[in-house]
Design an enzyme around this catalytic site. Sequence first.
Site, PDB file in Angstrom:
ATOM      1  N   ASP A  40     -60.314  25.477   8.398  1.00 16.42           N
ATOM      2  CA  ASP A  40     -60.359  26.732   9.612  1.00 16.42           C
ATOM      3  C   ASP A  40     -61.769  26.704   9.394  1.00 16.42           C
ATOM      4  OD1 ASP A  40     -60.086  27.999  11.094  1.00 16.42           O
ATOM      5  OD2 ASP A  40     -58.057  28.759  10.302  1.00 16.42           O
ATOM      6  N   TRP A  62     -61.164  25.198  16.620  1.00 11.36           N
ATOM      7  CA  TRP A  62     -60.893  25.703  17.801  1.00 11.36           C
ATOM      8  C   TRP A  62     -61.683  25.001  18.939  1.00 11.36           C
ATOM      9  CZ3 TRP A  62     -64.194  30.026  14.525  1.00 11.36           C
ATOM     10  CH2 TRP A  62     -62.655  30.364  13.378  1.00 11.36           C
ATOM     11  N   ASP A  92     -56.641  30.470  19.295  1.00 14.60           N
ATOM     12  CA  ASP A  92     -55.164  30.528  18.798  1.00 14.60           C
ATOM     13  C   ASP A  92     -54.074  30.483  19.791  1.00 14.60           C
ATOM     14  OD1 ASP A  92     -56.328  30.098  16.886  1.00 14.60           O
ATOM     15  OD2 ASP A  92     -55.426  32.194  15.576  1.00 14.60           O
TER      16      ASP A  92
END
Length: 376
Positions: free
Chosen positions: A127, A162, A184
């Site tokens: 992440d 992302w 998300d």
Amino acid sequence: MLVHRPPMGWNTWNTFGTNISDQLIRESTDAFIGAGLKDAGYEYVVVDDCWSKKVRDPETDRLAADPAKFPDGMKAVADYVHGKGLKFGMYSCAGQRTCADYPGSFDHEFLDAETFASWGVDFLKYDFCYKPADINGSLLYRRMGMALRASGRDILFSACNWGSDDVWSWIRSTGAHMYRSTGDIFDNPESYRKIVLSQMEKLSASAPQCFNDMDMLTVGMYGKGLVGNTGCSDADYRSQFALWCMCSAPLMLGCDIRFMSPFIHRLVTNRDLIRVDQDAEARPPIVTRHPWNEKLLTLLKHLDDGSYALGFFNLGEEDWEATATFSDFGLPAHAGYDVSVRNILDREPDAVFREYMRVPVPAHDCRMYLANLVRR
Ligand code: GLA
């Protein structure tokens, strides 16, 4: 490590968030096998964020499992998953803390990769929270890419920044095998529609060895769990799943696989849809829009055996008739070929169409076909 097909599996985050445990992973692994997901091609059981203690081990500086959630440690979980013939995935973060505020791997990349390897981890989701502001994001993925290779174990590298910093332009160079390309997902129709529409122009950067990851599926959540939100209808779930397949996206289930409805089970194990997703060429679909209803998309994807996947998607709120004008995909009327189709989602007689095909598609729903050219 060669990753020829979009990875498939299940991940804890969408439904369970921080509510994860050794027992949940074991039960879900059993359900994975019992539901025939392994036979359908799913492979990875992935524990997302919130698995560790809040601080590193003061003696060794290593990450350590939260003993309340995983009393036997992560290797025991990995062993259980491996014992069922599946692969085991875990999560860390390129920044100092993970998104849910556990220790991240920043400046510990090689130590952590070695720890994951020693536990038998086969997949690492990586992440992007709490990244030091003055450090280039791509450098941090390069570091973990090298650390995983140095670990001596084949570990699939699943990057998750992302879509920031034009990730598609550099991610392949870091050694990653898949990369999150959007923020998300949430379990509502707008969320999956927004994700898929944002990726259509970028899919030519998705290919074997490094696939564009449109996030874990919300298919089957029905509004339950962490990203549950309003939930979706069955029509939305089959549209979402089919769109991911048309885009050769990784298929990571995010619902509670212990309790899938017969409808969801049939959908996520649909061999024809999975075959479209897993096609060896992983070509991006050609996308056309209805001339006066831009919510209606028609997608055609070349498949490796010379056939095509043809999908009609109604991303709007009104029932409509969708059209495929074959000349837009490269088949002019004078070419001497018609198109034969087989519906892979609904019962419908096989049929042959000349020049165009027009089908009713209810709001939120889709129609999916395998198609072949046939000489007139
Ligand atoms: C980010 C990721 C999610 C999930 C959470 C965990 O938001 O994009 O997929 O991993 O972090 O905290």
